[in-house]
Design a protein around this motif. Structure first.
Motif, PDB file in Angstrom:
ATOM      1  N   THR A 147       0.837  -1.204   0.000  1.00 37.65           N
ATOM      2  CA  THR A 147       0.000   0.000   0.000  1.00 37.65           C
ATOM      3  C   THR A 147       0.870   1.251   0.000  1.00 37.65           C
ATOM      4  N   ALA A 148       1.895   1.262   0.835  1.00 39.92           N
ATOM      5  CA  ALA A 148       2.820   2.394   0.881  1.00 39.92           C
ATOM      6  C   ALA A 148       3.590   2.520  -0.431  1.00 39.92           C
ATOM      7  N   HIS A 149       3.966   1.400  -1.017  1.00 46.44           N
ATOM      8  CA  HIS A 149       4.705   1.395  -2.282  1.00 46.44           C
ATOM      9  C   HIS A 149       3.876   2.034  -3.394  1.00 46.44           C
ATOM     10  N   ARG A 150       2.596   1.717  -3.445  1.00 48.16           N
ATOM     11  CA  ARG A 150       1.725   2.253  -4.494  1.00 48.16           C
ATOM     12  C   ARG A 150       1.597   3.768  -4.380  1.00 48.16           C
ATOM     13  N   GLU A 151       1.644   4.285  -3.172  1.00 47.25           N
ATOM     14  CA  GLU A 151       1.503   5.725  -2.969  1.00 47.25           C
ATOM     15  C   GLU A 151       2.760   6.503  -3.345  1.00 47.25           C
ATOM     16  N   VAL A 152       3.905   5.840  -3.273  1.00 44.34           N
ATOM     17  CA  VAL A 152       5.181   6.543  -3.471  1.00 44.34           C
ATOM     18  C   VAL A 152       5.778   6.306  -4.853  1.00 44.34           C
ATOM     19  N   PHE A 153       5.709   5.066  -5.334  1.00 47.93           N
ATOM     20  CA  PHE A 153       6.400   4.721  -6.578  1.00 47.93           C
ATOM     21  C   PHE A 153       5.396   4.452  -7.702  1.00 47.93           C
ATOM     22  N   PRO A 154       5.516   5.164  -8.810  1.00 49.70           N
ATOM     23  CA  PRO A 154       4.556   5.006  -9.912  1.00 49.70           C
ATOM     24  C   PRO A 154       4.665   3.632 -10.555  1.00 49.70           C
ATOM     25  N   ALA A 155       3.566   3.191 -11.128  1.00 49.72           N
ATOM     26  CA  ALA A 155       3.545   1.904 -11.815  1.00 49.72           C
ATOM     27  C   ALA A 155       4.341   1.987 -13.109  1.00 49.72           C
ATOM     28  N   GLY A 156       4.743   0.829 -13.610  1.00 51.28           N
ATOM     29  CA  GLY A 156       5.449   0.770 -14.875  1.00 51.28           C
ATOM     30  C   GLY A 156       4.524   1.068 -16.039  1.00 51.28           C
ATOM     31  N   PRO A 157       5.045   1.094 -17.255  1.00 50.35           N
ATOM     32  CA  PRO A 157       4.237   1.451 -18.431  1.00 50.35           C
ATOM     33  C   PRO A 157       3.062   0.522 -18.680  1.00 50.35           C
ATOM     34  N   ARG A 158       3.117  -0.714 -18.228  1.00 47.60           N
ATOM     35  CA  ARG A 158       2.007  -1.658 -18.387  1.00 47.60           C
ATOM     36  C   ARG A 158       1.348  -1.975 -17.047  1.00 47.60           C
ATOM     37  N   GLY A 159       1.590  -1.103 -16.076  1.00 48.81           N
ATOM     38  CA  GLY A 159       0.995  -1.325 -14.765  1.00 48.81           C
ATOM     39  C   GLY A 159       1.830  -2.188 -13.855  1.00 48.81           C
ATOM     40  N   GLU A 160       3.099  -2.370 -14.172  1.00 46.71           N
ATOM     41  CA  GLU A 160       3.966  -3.199 -13.334  1.00 46.71           C
ATOM     42  C   GLU A 160       4.082  -2.604 -11.934  1.00 46.71           C
ATOM     43  N   VAL A 161       4.040  -3.471 -10.943  1.00 44.81           N
ATOM     44  CA  VAL A 161       4.146  -3.026  -9.550  1.00 44.81           C
ATOM     45  C   VAL A 161       5.567  -2.591  -9.221  1.00 44.81           C
ATOM     46  N   PHE A 162       6.547  -3.341  -9.707  1.00 48.74           N
ATOM     47  CA  PHE A 162       7.942  -3.083  -9.346  1.00 48.74           C
ATOM     48  C   PHE A 162       8.762  -2.717 -10.585  1.00 48.74           C
ATOM     49  N   THR A 163       9.477  -1.616 -10.477  1.00 50.40           N
ATOM     50  CA  THR A 163      10.358  -1.165 -11.550  1.00 50.40           C
ATOM     51  C   THR A 163      11.662  -0.665 -10.925  1.00 50.40           C
ATOM     52  N   ASN A 164      12.655  -0.405 -11.774  1.00 48.74           N
ATOM     53  CA  ASN A 164      13.889   0.186 -11.263  1.00 48.74           C
ATOM     54  C   ASN A 164      13.733   1.705 -11.166  1.00 48.74           C
ATOM     55  N   SER A 165      14.792   2.383 -10.796  1.00 50.77           N
ATOM     56  CA  SER A 165      14.719   3.830 -10.580  1.00 50.77           C
ATOM     57  C   SER A 165      14.438   4.608 -11.857  1.00 50.77           C
ATOM     58  N   SER A 166      14.597   3.944 -13.018  1.00 50.77           N
ATOM     59  CA  SER A 166      14.301   4.584 -14.301  1.00 50.77           C
ATOM     60  C   SER A 166      12.953   4.144 -14.850  1.00 50.77           C
ATOM     61  N   SER A 167      12.149   3.509 -13.989  1.00 52.19           N
ATOM     62  CA  SER A 167      10.821   2.992 -14.361  1.00 52.19           C
ATOM     63  C   SER A 167      10.902   1.866 -15.381  1.00 52.19           C
ATOM     64  N   GLY A 168      12.066   1.241 -15.473  1.00 54.00           N
ATOM     65  CA  GLY A 168      12.231   0.106 -16.370  1.00 54.00           C
ATOM     66  C   GLY A 168      12.114  -1.208 -15.615  1.00 54.00           C
ATOM     67  N   PRO A 169      12.192  -2.333 -16.329  1.00 56.94           N
ATOM     68  CA  PRO A 169      12.066  -3.643 -15.678  1.00 56.94           C
ATOM     69  C   PRO A 169      13.272  -3.963 -14.809  1.00 56.94           C
ATOM     70  N   LEU A 170      13.034  -4.730 -13.765  1.00 54.81           N
ATOM     71  CA  LEU A 170      14.122  -5.148 -12.879  1.00 54.81           C
ATOM     72  C   LEU A 170      14.894  -6.296 -13.508  1.00 54.81           C
ATOM     73  N   ARG A 171      16.219  -6.198 -13.444  1.00 57.00           N
ATOM     74  CA  ARG A 171      17.085  -7.269 -13.938  1.00 57.00           C
ATOM     75  C   ARG A 171      17.678  -7.990 -12.744  1.00 57.00           C
ATOM     76  N   ARG A 172      17.602  -9.289 -12.763  1.00 56.90           N
ATOM     77  CA  ARG A 172      17.932 -10.099 -11.588  1.00 56.90           C
ATOM     78  C   ARG A 172      19.390  -9.929 -11.141  1.00 56.90           C
ATOM     79  N   THR A 173      20.328  -9.972 -12.075  1.00 57.38           N
ATOM     80  CA  THR A 173      21.744  -9.885 -11.714  1.00 57.38           C
ATOM     81  C   THR A 173      22.069  -8.544 -11.077  1.00 57.38           C
TER      82      THR A 173
END
Length: 296
Positions: free
Chosen positions: A144-170
């Motif tokens: 709930t706190a995450h949704r209020e602070v960090f915007p969703a990704g371009p397709r509604g992704e919950v988690f993105t990196n600091s550039s709003s891109g996808p997270l890379r595992r490595t």
């Protein structure tokens, strides 16, 4: 196959072999070749490593690890630890699949990373992987706190990196996960020696302690995260979740369902672990049994 085994893990070799064999079976059916040369070939078995199956208690997850994770990724770790979702299921999650009111998450797609490129796949790895999982209160609060602070990704992704891109595992492992383990006291040790003086300490694979000094805590943490071998893996959150459920008496078929396994044997073989107090509970189960059988 022998050459590939020298360069890749048994699990990777087995998957390559499975795909190759499937292609050759199709060629046999289409009469392009007479026989499948993969038939009768044995692939190396996956051997358990000392780093396999680390278990983090729910108490340590909430009280130690989560406070040490950066704000942007704290809800991600909470979700994985509180639901047992895989990395790709977490990073491929969209807000439309989360119901924070009902406290549930629907696993309907995964993020797949190949050669540094992340794409979304509409179905999990198996039919059983498509499932609904309850979300615990501590994870709901952080989401709930995450949704209020960090915007969703371009397709509604919950988690993105600091550039709003996808997270890379490595990158996540090196920059977020392992430093968080160090700060939580779950990997090596970082202590303050004085003003602008921090001591980093860790054990190598032979149990020998190594130390180094730095002028900032951040440098010390980064050094331990890089140099210390082993440590808890992100996937161990999934293992810990299943172990916690089984140790609390949740039926195996229910654990199988939320884990997304097709067979209960997979749940028992891969994700259960000796729980605290097992020996005492077994003794107590037979405590009232008579030493000699009744004559009745």
């Amino acid at each position: 196959m022998t050459e590939l085994s020298a360069r890749r893990s048994p699990a990777t070799v087995a998957e390559c072999f499975r795909l190759l064999s499937a292609v050759l079976r199709s060629a046999v059916r289409d009469r392009l070749i007479g026989t499948n040369p993969c038939e009768g070939v044995k692939v190396p078995a996956r051997r358990r490593k000392d780093t396999d199956g680390h278990v983090l208690s729910r108490a340590d997850l909430v009280a130690r690890l989560l406070p040490a994770v950066p704000d942007r990724y704290r809800a991600l770790v909470a979700l994985a630890g509180g639901t047992g979702l895989r990395w790709g299921e977490c990073t491929g999650l969209r807000w439309e699949s989360l119901d924070l009111t009902r406290k549930t998450v629907e696993v309907v797609r995964v993020a797949v990373e190949v050669a540094g490129t992340v794409t979304s796949k509409p179905y999990p790895k198996s039919r059983a992987g498509r499932r609904t999982v309850p979300v615990p209160d501590f994870a709901v609060e952080l989401l709930t706190a995450h949704r209020e602070v960090f915007p969703a990704g371009p397709r509604g992704e919950v988690f993105t990196n600091s550039s709003s891109g996808p997270l890379r595992r490595t990158l996540f492992r090196a920059r977020v996960w392992r430093p968080s383990l160090v700060r939580a006291g779950l990997l090596g040790n970082v202590s303050r020696l004085g003003h602008f003086k921090w001591r980093a300490a860790w054990l190598d694979l032979d149990g020998v302690e190594w130390t180094a000094e730095f002028t900032t805590e951040r440098e010390a943490v980064a050094h331990v995260a890089k140099m210390a071998p082993g440590g808890l893996r992100f996937h161990d959150l999934r293992h810990s979740y299943a172990t916690e459920l089984v140790s609390r008496g949740v039926p195996v078929n229910d654990v199988q369902g939320v884990m997304g396994h097709e067979k209960p044997s997979t749940t028992l073989n891969l994700y259960t672990h000796r729980s605290d107090g097992r020996d005492q509970r077994i003794r107590e189960a037979f405590a009232d049994d008579p030493l000699t059988p009744n004559d009745d």
